[in-house]
Design an enzyme around this catalytic site. Structure first.
Site, PDB file in Angstrom:
ATOM      1  N   HIS A  14       0.804  -1.220   0.000  1.00  0.00           N
ATOM      2  CA  HIS A  14       0.000   0.000   0.000  1.00  0.00           C
ATOM      3  C   HIS A  14       0.840   1.274   0.000  1.00  0.00           C
ATOM      4  O   HIS A  14       0.306   2.359  -0.185  1.00  0.00           O
ATOM      5  CB  HIS A  14      -0.974  -0.009   1.174  1.00  0.00           C
ATOM      6  CG  HIS A  14      -2.001  -1.082   1.050  1.00  0.00           C
ATOM      7  ND1 HIS A  14      -2.953  -1.102   0.056  1.00  0.00           N
ATOM      8  CD2 HIS A  14      -2.205  -2.202   1.773  1.00  0.00           C
ATOM      9  CE1 HIS A  14      -3.701  -2.168   0.176  1.00  0.00           C
ATOM     10  NE2 HIS A  14      -3.266  -2.860   1.213  1.00  0.00           N
ATOM     11  N   ASN A  64      -5.198   7.287   5.052  1.00  0.00           N
ATOM     12  CA  ASN A  64      -6.501   7.951   5.075  1.00  0.00           C
ATOM     13  C   ASN A  64      -6.431   9.432   5.433  1.00  0.00           C
ATOM     14  O   ASN A  64      -7.456  10.114   5.430  1.00  0.00           O
ATOM     15  CB  ASN A  64      -7.479   7.210   5.996  1.00  0.00           C
ATOM     16  CG  ASN A  64      -7.014   7.162   7.428  1.00  0.00           C
ATOM     17  OD1 ASN A  64      -5.841   7.389   7.723  1.00  0.00           O
ATOM     18  ND2 ASN A  64      -7.922   6.861   8.329  1.00  0.00           N
ATOM     19  N   ASN A 110      -8.781   4.822   0.121  1.00  0.00           N
ATOM     20  CA  ASN A 110      -8.859   5.802   1.207  1.00  0.00           C
ATOM     21  C   ASN A 110      -7.940   6.995   1.009  1.00  0.00           C
ATOM     22  O   ASN A 110      -8.289   8.117   1.374  1.00  0.00           O
ATOM     23  CB  ASN A 110      -8.563   5.130   2.551  1.00  0.00           C
ATOM     24  CG  ASN A 110      -9.654   4.183   2.971  1.00  0.00           C
ATOM     25  OD1 ASN A 110     -10.810   4.330   2.578  1.00  0.00           O
ATOM     26  ND2 ASN A 110      -9.307   3.186   3.762  1.00  0.00           N
TER      27      ASN A 110
END
Length: 134
Positions: A14, A64, A110
């Site tokens: 990620h 996020n 996100n």
């Protein structure tokens, strides 16, 4: 150019957006130029490529909240959403596949949603890097 990811969690799927920015900084010979910019809570490097001035940005926040750093940098450097390129992971693309997307929804990402919310726009260009699903 903002590399989205989870700051400090290097080598994870990620955080591939930040890894791409590290590689870009090496190719543009500014890898030693990263500095902490507390105004936008990010690592920033300035570069020039093909006559364009680039701001390379790695938010020092979790995914996020990446949009807070991107929006702050946009204000500092007088950039509109259409000037911003987001580099991020994409679970729906096969590992290593790359696609460019112009605007649109966050598609459940996100970090992209955080950028859309903070910039009040979805006009950013995205470089989606396939990481596949586990």
């Amino acid at each position: 150019v903002a590399g989205l990811g989870n700051y400090g969690l290097w080598g994870t799927r990620h955080s591939v957006g930040m890894e791409v920015l590290d590689q870009l900084a090496r190719q543009l010979a500014v890898a030693e130029g990263w500095r902490v910019d507390k105004r936008c809570c990010a690592d920033v490097a300035l570069a020039t490529a093909h006559g364009l001035e680039l701001v390379l940005l790695k938010p020092r926040r979790f995914m996020n909240l990446n949009g807070l750093s991107v929006a702050s940098a946009a204000e500092i450097y007088s950039l509109g959403p259409e000037d911003i390129y987001l580099v991020h992971d994409d679970l729906d693309k096969a590992l290593g596949k790359v696609a460019i997307k112009l605007g649109g929804s966050a598609r459940g990402h996100n970090g992209v949603q955080s950028c859309i919310s903070a910039l009040h726009s979805n006009e950013m260009t995205r470089l989606r890097i396939g990481i596949g699903r586990p």
